[in-house]
Design an enzyme around this catalytic site. Structure first.
Site, PDB file in Angstrom:
ATOM      1  N   GLN A 213      21.993 -25.992  68.985  1.00 13.68           N
ATOM      2  CA  GLN A 213      21.085 -24.873  68.762  1.00 13.68           C
ATOM      3  C   GLN A 213      19.885 -25.042  69.679  1.00 13.68           C
ATOM      4  O   GLN A 213      18.990 -25.842  69.415  1.00 13.68           O
ATOM      5  CB  GLN A 213      20.699 -24.816  67.285  1.00 13.68           C
ATOM      6  CG  GLN A 213      21.933 -24.709  66.372  1.00 13.68           C
ATOM      7  CD  GLN A 213      22.630 -23.364  66.443  1.00 13.68           C
ATOM      8  OE1 GLN A 213      22.013 -22.325  66.187  1.00 13.68           O
ATOM      9  NE2 GLN A 213      23.916 -23.352  66.808  1.00 13.68           N
TER      10      GLN A 213
ATOM     11  N   ALA B  66      18.658 -17.709  58.438  1.00 10.84           N
ATOM     12  CA  ALA B  66      19.571 -18.348  59.394  1.00 10.84           C
ATOM     13  C   ALA B  66      19.131 -18.102  60.833  1.00 10.84           C
ATOM     14  O   ALA B  66      18.150 -17.401  61.096  1.00 10.84           O
ATOM     15  CB  ALA B  66      20.982 -17.833  59.160  1.00 10.84           C
ATOM     16  N   HIS B  67      19.894 -18.652  61.759  1.00  7.85           N
ATOM     17  CA  HIS B  67      19.502 -18.589  63.168  1.00  7.85           C
ATOM     18  C   HIS B  67      19.507 -17.179  63.734  1.00  7.85           C
ATOM     19  O   HIS B  67      20.351 -16.370  63.400  1.00  7.85           O
ATOM     20  CB  HIS B  67      20.328 -19.507  64.065  1.00  7.85           C
ATOM     21  CG  HIS B  67      21.809 -19.384  63.957  1.00  7.85           C
ATOM     22  ND1 HIS B  67      22.665 -20.172  64.680  1.00  7.85           N
ATOM     23  CD2 HIS B  67      22.600 -18.578  63.211  1.00  7.85           C
ATOM     24  CE1 HIS B  67      23.898 -19.856  64.381  1.00  7.85           C
ATOM     25  NE2 HIS B  67      23.892 -18.904  63.504  1.00  7.85           N
ATOM     26  N   ASN B  68      18.489 -16.921  64.566  1.00  9.88           N
ATOM     27  CA  ASN B  68      18.369 -15.662  65.302  1.00  9.88           C
ATOM     28  C   ASN B  68      18.091 -14.453  64.428  1.00  9.88           C
ATOM     29  O   ASN B  68      18.161 -13.318  64.903  1.00  9.88           O
ATOM     30  CB  ASN B  68      19.616 -15.432  66.169  1.00  9.88           C
ATOM     31  CG  ASN B  68      19.763 -16.516  67.223  1.00  9.88           C
ATOM     32  OD1 ASN B  68      20.566 -17.445  67.076  1.00  9.88           O
ATOM     33  ND2 ASN B  68      18.944 -16.467  68.236  1.00  9.88           N
TER      34      ASN B  68
ATOM     35  N   SER C 216      21.533 -13.726  62.725  1.00 11.69           N
ATOM     36  CA  SER C 216      21.356 -12.582  63.618  1.00 11.69           C
ATOM     37  C   SER C 216      21.090 -11.271  62.899  1.00 11.69           C
ATOM     38  O   SER C 216      21.079 -10.216  63.536  1.00 11.69           O
ATOM     39  CB  SER C 216      22.562 -12.416  64.553  1.00 11.69           C
ATOM     40  OG  SER C 216      22.718 -13.575  65.346  1.00 11.69           O
TER      41      SER C 216
END
Lengths: 341, 341, 341
Positions: A198, A239-241, A259
């Site tokens: 990441q 979560a990521h993004n 996302s």
């Protein structure tokens, strides 16, 4: 942190009209039921007007339409709840550490710490970190390499910022929160999961509050982004993004998958889930525990789930849920048969 | 951690076919939209082929069927997403601490720490602990008595391992995670709950990733067991005596109650709940937020819950959920009546 | 922490009748399947009586009705599970630190620490804190200003108590838990959210267990209150001004919103959600993952949610959930039409 404030001064600070004794001194805030002399209470809604009867409060914040219900000192304002919020800051006596770097902290010599900032005992500040004026970094916090914290921000005890996390000004993060941990990204290999490192970071705007135990992952390539004025409760998972727009509110235990994009001025009530890669436009409200599985393009309130009932009754209905499609088809057949007769 | 890698070298490392300039140097990974010269992007699926138009990427990882869409340097492979995952490790510049025991850590003299391991500041390592080669124990971590950590494992800052926790090799655990806390076991006594002391431990296999804030309780008598190759996201809760089979994936906020058994190669999406004492066979997928209340003996995908809609509409339908059994009975009566006519 | 105990002594301690060799020595507890010579197992329910066959246990705790199934040493009692719970404490060999203040902790000189208490390395104890006899404060814990901890309480590693938190005696709190963080209170201002400073505290009774990663917010004005004998599992979220009555049990991932009141002897199963400002009377059970949106005035069991099924089948039924009101209306029309004929 005041010891006491006169009603004259309070009226000025809260932008309220004083009806009563301007020299009367207020020492604390309380509820209508618990307040005594020297204490300030508030009536947030006329629906609770009955609580005015019998209160011993030294003064009350209330709306113009409710003044007749109370004979004592009054601070009158069109928005009593907002005035209470402002007053709460005046009577907050939570301990505030003094500036300086505690001798039992571990601060890399390349870190830039503003002179007015406070670094608590057993905090670890890595190389390249920058910490702004008036910041308070609590005991046991970890601030990873090259992270940046704007002015007047506060990390309570044992907060974790990984490397490359950027916080704006006046950000408050509660204990146990983790910002910048790896997003959950894996590809399917021949012998199992292959980790996707990441490589992105986390950007958090100004005036953001983040609750205890909340986790915000770093982006896979770009950054995870939390806008300014966003308020986030305890045990939220981001979560990521993910992108969260300005002034949105995320209540306890909300979970947002990778996302997803949340617009501005959205309100996600407790326990709401948002699947990955969907987009919620500005002004969306989601009621408690609802699960959002598709993008939402129209402001408004959205829900999922079932009502609760006694377990025995619920069970009878729940069994029928598993027959719903057959029930609906049977009904259609009956309807058609009825129409043919 | 490379500064830059030639396409020739990348083709070799990613097992891809190079179409383009072998001496071209790649400095970073990025998305098709954001990548510039010297940066490598990837096209994971032909569905996104439109993003090839206008990209400024210095090179692209893509599948044989997509090469026509891009005139520049290409790394061609049957599985571009897997190649991207591998490339991500080559360009990960996250800080990596040097070996050695930080002077501000507290390490019991009976602990065995491999010379190549790194123990961060303010970590506490208790008696009888063994830590393998190339391990990194982050700042503020606690490793309880007699716990064992295999080689090449990493605990990020403020991870907690209670006593008697066994980790395999190449295990990564993120901040705030707690491994080995007491299982929730109580008997009903005459005057309230009587604690069942949790005498088991936790065993975790090789190549396991555990997310931030995740909790894994120790067993009541035997151990809680996480297989090799298991990937676990943030804020997952795993109760005592649970077994999770090799290569299963548990997304954010999954909760597994006591003594449940999850097979190999299972995928539990975000927020899934599993009640205690059930068993899921190998190869079970559960969709987000579903609740599994019985054992599953057949591989496949399982779900529960209701779709979301605007709150006003949802409310009308939700009320009917509470009438479902009566609705079904009424329909049956109507059907019988119709059949008699 | 005994090395071994004779059956004579165990019979006395567990208030059980011994059938067998009084001098036989027990060294550990185990399950019927795993136990060997010198180990004590238990049969909690006649339903598992088949496990008696072939067990190698040195002795078994069982009920009078099950004695015929086992020829070896027996501890006979009307409540084998309770006897097992008590025995578990006798064989708990978890490490217990010795009294005293570790040299690597940071303890304010105004804090009052009982001589028999243990303060672990890297713990931070602020001014005005009082810690009772036989308490154990684990490594890396933070105890904020003026907090009070009764006797025989234990904080495992990295527990966070903010200022003004009051714990009773025999309270156990697991790693990563946060007590006294700010409640999630904000008023709507002209330019966004205005923080309501959280001026109350947290009061926790005697004999309370709190799981890893659980968060309990301080009150806005009054206190958040957890009664005596309450047991709380991991990752539970308790918002500001919640009251939980004596001896209630909150399983993993329960979430209770602000100002909700939970009665005594309630059991909230894993993942239950309770909205704000509702009240549950004494003796309410809520099944796993159910969501309670209104007050409950009658003891009993309550549920919400839908059963799980294979995803394809679930999808067909879930779509019908979104048509439920129309289905019900259509059925009513059919019914009326049928009645008119």
């Amino acid at each position: 942190m005041a010891r006491s404030i006169t009603l004259r001064e309070l009226a000025r600070l809260l932008d309220a009209e004083l009806q009563g004794d301007p020299a009367y001194e207020i020492k604390a805030l309380s509820t209508l039921q618990d307040a005594g002399p020297g204490e300030l209470a508030f009536l947030a809604s006329s629906a609770y007007r009955r609580h005015l009867t019998g209160t011993r409060a030294g003064a009350i914040i209330l709306a113009p339409g409710d003044t007749a219900g109370f004979a004592g000192n009054k601070l009158v304002t069109g928005n009593p709840y907002l005035a209470y919020a402002r007053a709460s800051g005046l009577f907050d006596r939570a301990p505030m550490p003094s500036p300086g770097i505690h001798s039992a902290s571990v601060v890399d010599e390349s870190a830039e710490i503003a002179p007015s900032a406070s670094i608590g005992p057993l905090a670890v500040i890595e190389a390249g970190v920058r910490i702004g004026e008036q910041c308070v970094i609590g005991p046991g916090c970890f601030v990873g390499r090259d992270s940046v914290i704007g002015s007047h921000s506060r990390l309570f005890a044992n907060v974790n910022l990984y490397h490359g996390v950027i916080l704006g000004s006046r950000v408050r993060i509660h204990s146990g929160a983790v910002i910048g941990s790896d997003g959950f990204g894996f590809a399917t290999g021949n012998d199992g999961w292959v980790k996707i490192h990441q490589l992105g970071g986390v950007e958090i705007g100004d005036d953001v509050e983040i609750g205890a135990g909340t986790t915000i992952d770093r982006g896979a390539l770009g950054n995870t982004v939390i806008g300014s004025g966003v308020i986030i409760d305890n045990q939220v998972q981001i979560a990521h993004n993910v992108k969260v727009g300005d002034n949105s509110a995320l209540a306890g235990c909300v979970a947002i998958a990778g996302s997803a994009v949340i617009g501005r001025n959205c309100v996600l009530a407790g326990g709401v889930g948002i699947v990955g890669h969907v987009e919620l436009c500005d002004g969306v409200t989601v009621t408690a525990r609802s699960m959002i599985t598709k993008s939402i393009a129209r402001p408004g309130s959205y829900s999922s789930g079932t009502p609760f009932s006694e377990t025995a009754e619920w069970r009878r209905n729940a069994v029928r849920f598993g027959q719903l499609d057959r029930i609906a088809q049977k009904l259609s057949r009956l309807d058609r048969r009825g129409n043919k007769k």
